[in-house]
Design a protein around this motif. Sequence first.
Motif, PDB file in Angstrom:
ATOM      1  N   ILE A 173      39.107  46.409 117.252  1.00 34.78           N
ATOM      2  CA  ILE A 173      37.826  46.648 116.588  1.00 34.78           C
ATOM      3  C   ILE A 173      37.023  45.354 116.625  1.00 34.78           C
ATOM      4  O   ILE A 173      37.447  44.340 116.069  1.00 34.78           O
ATOM      5  CB  ILE A 173      38.037  47.122 115.137  1.00 34.78           C
ATOM      6  CG1 ILE A 173      38.907  48.389 115.123  1.00 34.78           C
ATOM      7  CG2 ILE A 173      36.685  47.381 114.457  1.00 34.78           C
ATOM      8  CD1 ILE A 173      39.324  48.836 113.737  1.00 34.78           C
ATOM      9  N   PHE A 185      36.871  58.282 117.984  1.00 34.38           N
ATOM     10  CA  PHE A 185      37.728  59.140 117.160  1.00 34.38           C
ATOM     11  C   PHE A 185      36.980  60.245 116.417  1.00 34.38           C
ATOM     12  O   PHE A 185      37.593  60.997 115.653  1.00 34.38           O
ATOM     13  CB  PHE A 185      38.501  58.287 116.148  1.00 34.38           C
ATOM     14  CG  PHE A 185      39.500  57.343 116.763  1.00 34.38           C
ATOM     15  CD1 PHE A 185      40.321  57.764 117.793  1.00 34.38           C
ATOM     16  CD2 PHE A 185      39.609  56.037 116.307  1.00 34.38           C
ATOM     17  CE1 PHE A 185      41.253  56.898 118.361  1.00 34.38           C
ATOM     18  CE2 PHE A 185      40.539  55.163 116.861  1.00 34.38           C
ATOM     19  CZ  PHE A 185      41.359  55.584 117.890  1.00 34.38           C
ATOM     20  N   ILE A 188      38.406  63.741 115.396  1.00 36.11           N
ATOM     21  CA  ILE A 188      39.843  63.776 115.715  1.00 36.11           C
ATOM     22  C   ILE A 188      40.643  63.327 114.495  1.00 36.11           C
ATOM     23  O   ILE A 188      40.376  62.271 113.933  1.00 36.11           O
ATOM     24  CB  ILE A 188      40.164  62.868 116.922  1.00 36.11           C
ATOM     25  CG1 ILE A 188      39.463  63.414 118.183  1.00 36.11           C
ATOM     26  CG2 ILE A 188      41.669  62.760 117.140  1.00 36.11           C
ATOM     27  CD1 ILE A 188      39.720  62.598 119.440  1.00 36.11           C
ATOM     28  N   ASP A 189      41.599  64.140 114.091  1.00 38.89           N
ATOM     29  CA  ASP A 189      42.443  63.829 112.929  1.00 38.89           C
ATOM     30  C   ASP A 189      43.725  63.156 113.432  1.00 38.89           C
ATOM     31  O   ASP A 189      44.681  63.823 113.821  1.00 38.89           O
ATOM     32  CB  ASP A 189      42.751  65.144 112.190  1.00 38.89           C
ATOM     33  CG  ASP A 189      43.524  64.907 110.899  1.00 38.89           C
ATOM     34  OD1 ASP A 189      44.216  63.866 110.781  1.00 38.89           O
ATOM     35  OD2 ASP A 189      43.446  65.772 110.011  1.00 38.89           O
ATOM     36  N   LEU A 190      43.724  61.824 113.421  1.00 42.85           N
ATOM     37  CA  LEU A 190      44.851  61.082 113.986  1.00 42.85           C
ATOM     38  C   LEU A 190      46.162  61.302 113.231  1.00 42.85           C
ATOM     39  O   LEU A 190      47.200  61.509 113.863  1.00 42.85           O
ATOM     40  CB  LEU A 190      44.510  59.589 114.077  1.00 42.85           C
ATOM     41  CG  LEU A 190      43.406  59.241 115.086  1.00 42.85           C
ATOM     42  CD1 LEU A 190      42.958  57.796 114.917  1.00 42.85           C
ATOM     43  CD2 LEU A 190      43.869  59.488 116.518  1.00 42.85           C
ATOM     44  N   PRO A 191      46.164  61.281 111.879  1.00 41.31           N
ATOM     45  CA  PRO A 191      47.438  61.570 111.193  1.00 41.31           C
ATOM     46  C   PRO A 191      47.971  62.972 111.535  1.00 41.31           C
ATOM     47  O   PRO A 191      49.177  63.150 111.685  1.00 41.31           O
ATOM     48  CB  PRO A 191      47.082  61.445 109.708  1.00 41.31           C
ATOM     49  CG  PRO A 191      45.901  60.525 109.682  1.00 41.31           C
ATOM     50  CD  PRO A 191      45.122  60.835 110.935  1.00 41.31           C
TER      51      PRO A 191
ATOM     52  N   LEU B  13      40.481  52.882 109.264  1.00 44.09           N
ATOM     53  CA  LEU B  13      40.255  52.534 110.671  1.00 44.09           C
ATOM     54  C   LEU B  13      39.459  53.618 111.385  1.00 44.09           C
ATOM     55  O   LEU B  13      38.721  53.345 112.319  1.00 44.09           O
ATOM     56  CB  LEU B  13      41.603  52.365 111.391  1.00 44.09           C
ATOM     57  CG  LEU B  13      42.469  51.190 110.922  1.00 44.09           C
ATOM     58  CD1 LEU B  13      43.859  51.310 111.519  1.00 44.09           C
ATOM     59  CD2 LEU B  13      41.835  49.865 111.294  1.00 44.09           C
ATOM     60  N   ASP B  14      39.646  54.859 110.940  1.00 38.09           N
ATOM     61  CA  ASP B  14      38.896  55.954 111.555  1.00 38.09           C
ATOM     62  C   ASP B  14      37.627  56.287 110.778  1.00 38.09           C
ATOM     63  O   ASP B  14      37.020  57.339 110.989  1.00 38.09           O
ATOM     64  CB  ASP B  14      39.782  57.194 111.807  1.00 38.09           C
ATOM     65  CG  ASP B  14      40.691  57.560 110.638  1.00 38.09           C
ATOM     66  OD1 ASP B  14      40.748  56.795 109.645  1.00 38.09           O
ATOM     67  OD2 ASP B  14      41.339  58.621 110.709  1.00 38.09           O
ATOM     68  N   LEU B 177      44.931  55.095 108.390  1.00 32.88           N
ATOM     69  CA  LEU B 177      44.258  56.239 109.016  1.00 32.88           C
ATOM     70  C   LEU B 177      44.163  57.349 107.984  1.00 32.88           C
ATOM     71  O   LEU B 177      45.151  57.654 107.309  1.00 32.88           O
ATOM     72  CB  LEU B 177      45.071  56.757 110.206  1.00 32.88           C
ATOM     73  CG  LEU B 177      45.224  55.826 111.400  1.00 32.88           C
ATOM     74  CD1 LEU B 177      46.237  56.401 112.396  1.00 32.88           C
ATOM     75  CD2 LEU B 177      43.881  55.588 112.081  1.00 32.88           C
ATOM     76  N   LEU B 178      42.991  57.953 107.841  1.00 36.75           N
ATOM     77  CA  LEU B 178      42.889  59.082 106.912  1.00 36.75           C
ATOM     78  C   LEU B 178      42.787  60.431 107.637  1.00 36.75           C
ATOM     79  O   LEU B 178      43.277  61.430 107.147  1.00 36.75           O
ATOM     80  CB  LEU B 178      41.697  58.909 105.967  1.00 36.75           C
ATOM     81  CG  LEU B 178      41.870  57.853 104.876  1.00 36.75           C
ATOM     82  CD1 LEU B 178      40.704  57.898 103.901  1.00 36.75           C
ATOM     83  CD2 LEU B 178      43.176  58.022 104.107  1.00 36.75           C
ATOM     84  N   GLY B 179      42.131  60.448 108.781  1.00 37.96           N
ATOM     85  CA  GLY B 179      42.082  61.695 109.561  1.00 37.96           C
ATOM     86  C   GLY B 179      41.026  62.674 109.106  1.00 37.96           C
ATOM     87  O   GLY B 179      40.337  63.286 109.918  1.00 37.96           O
ATOM     88  N   ARG B 180      40.892  62.812 107.789  1.00 39.91           N
ATOM     89  CA  ARG B 180      39.887  63.701 107.229  1.00 39.91           C
ATOM     90  C   ARG B 180      39.323  63.060 105.976  1.00 39.91           C
ATOM     91  O   ARG B 180      39.895  62.110 105.447  1.00 39.91           O
ATOM     92  CB  ARG B 180      40.507  65.052 106.870  1.00 39.91           C
ATOM     93  CG  ARG B 180      40.848  65.896 108.097  1.00 39.91           C
ATOM     94  CD  ARG B 180      41.538  67.172 107.670  1.00 39.91           C
ATOM     95  NE  ARG B 180      42.715  66.871 106.876  1.00 39.91           N
ATOM     96  CZ  ARG B 180      43.158  67.639 105.875  1.00 39.91           C
ATOM     97  NH1 ARG B 180      42.499  68.727 105.536  1.00 39.91           N
ATOM     98  NH2 ARG B 180      44.248  67.299 105.219  1.00 39.91           N
ATOM     99  N   HIS B 183      33.258  60.636 105.925  1.00 41.36           N
ATOM    100  CA  HIS B 183      32.999  59.585 106.910  1.00 41.36           C
ATOM    101  C   HIS B 183      31.761  58.793 106.473  1.00 41.36           C
ATOM    102  O   HIS B 183      30.732  59.364 106.194  1.00 41.36           O
ATOM    103  CB  HIS B 183      32.787  60.212 108.284  1.00 41.36           C
ATOM    104  CG  HIS B 183      33.107  59.270 109.402  1.00 41.36           C
ATOM    105  ND1 HIS B 183      32.216  58.338 109.854  1.00 41.36           N
ATOM    106  CD2 HIS B 183      34.230  59.102 110.141  1.00 41.36           C
ATOM    107  CE1 HIS B 183      32.783  57.637 110.827  1.00 41.36           C
ATOM    108  NE2 HIS B 183      34.009  58.087 111.030  1.00 41.36           N
TER     109      HIS B 183
END
Lengths: 213, 213
Positions: A173, A185, A188-191, B13-14, B177-180, B183
């Motif tokens: 970053i 991202f 996109i739900d990374l977890p 991070l997301d 990371l939260l994913g949802r 934002h």
Amino acid sequence: MSKLRVQSFAISLDGFGAGPRQDLENPLGEHGPELMEWFFATNVWRQMHGLGVGETGVDNAMAERGFENIGAWILGRNMFGPVRGPWPDDSWRGWWGETPPYHVPVFVLTHHARPPLEMDGGTTFHFVTDGFESALRQARAAAGDRDVRIGGGVSTIRQYLTAGLVDEMHIAISPVLLGRGEHLFGGIDLPALGFRVAEHVTTKAATHVVLSR
Amino acid sequence: MSKLRVQSFAISLDGFGAGPRQDLENPLGEHGPELMEWFFATNVWRQMHGLGVGETGVDNAMAERGFENIGAWILGRNMFGPVRGPWPDDSWRGWWGETPPYHVPVFVLTHHARPPLEMDGGTTFHFVTDGFESALRQARAAAGDRDVRIGGGVSTIRQYLTAGLVDEMHIAISPVLLGRGEHLFGGIDLPALGFRVAEHVTTKAATHVVLSR
């Protein structure tokens, strides 16, 4: 087991992996190169381009890691060059001159067939027209026990990521704002894809995170 | 000149500033508290909660700065509490007990009127029902020469940000990371709003950036 890895991929503070309006003058889009300032200072980069000695700390260590145990690369068409649509001829040979920094087979995703392009130093560009999964199969076959690295760009990474095929990502970053461009991202739900933060190390130039699952 | 500031606001991070499903047990949403790990370790936080001495490095310095020269706060309704819709009664008095950590007037955005709530230690909650611009006018009047801090949450910050009213933001990017969730910057072009990166300082716990214009 061979992994599919993203390495040294930089995003802005607001999440963009490339700026808007990519073209011949701006392969990373407007302001895109600012994402890579951390990388341009490293010894890896400077040696690669005959620019003498560079930084040898954390940024460089992360950059070096990106070339370790890589047996093949996958690139999106736009990362290979600015040509859009059918290839007018075979004159475009990549951004990197006659000796590209890959030194292994590189699989380029495109809708337009073209014979393989053998460069100096061990790099051969293979143009894959039957989809990203085919490209991965071919890259894995070429890489053997070694890993496959996705070079980018954003849409290529997102394609493999949402298909659940990426094993590890090193994201840098950078302390810049882009405002517009390609968001890495977004949506996109990374977890949910099983990713967690495996490493977090910061420098003056970047915040490095390794996401793995 | 009095500024409108966001301070110590953490994102993942997301890019999420709060996790999904905020409620009484999870004021910051699921996994939201992980965003604030850097803050919970600081001397500022620990002294505030009678937990003894905490970290006094960069993270603490950034946390301290968030309380300097602040003459009024603005909070979204959800940051004041989990109550939705009309106030059933006056029993909800905020998350912070009888002596909230503000010590100045706090303007809470809500669609439902309620008399001002005077707490111990100088904090008075004022409930503003005629819009975010009215809240800012009232907060500026209360703050005088000092600055107004937006405490959050995400939708409140986005409202002032897209209206071009925010002067400075200290954002802490946490290694999670939260994913949802919510934002913070999605769809917002910060450079187009005039923001640039004024400061970038990293710690083991977070990447701190100050965005100003």
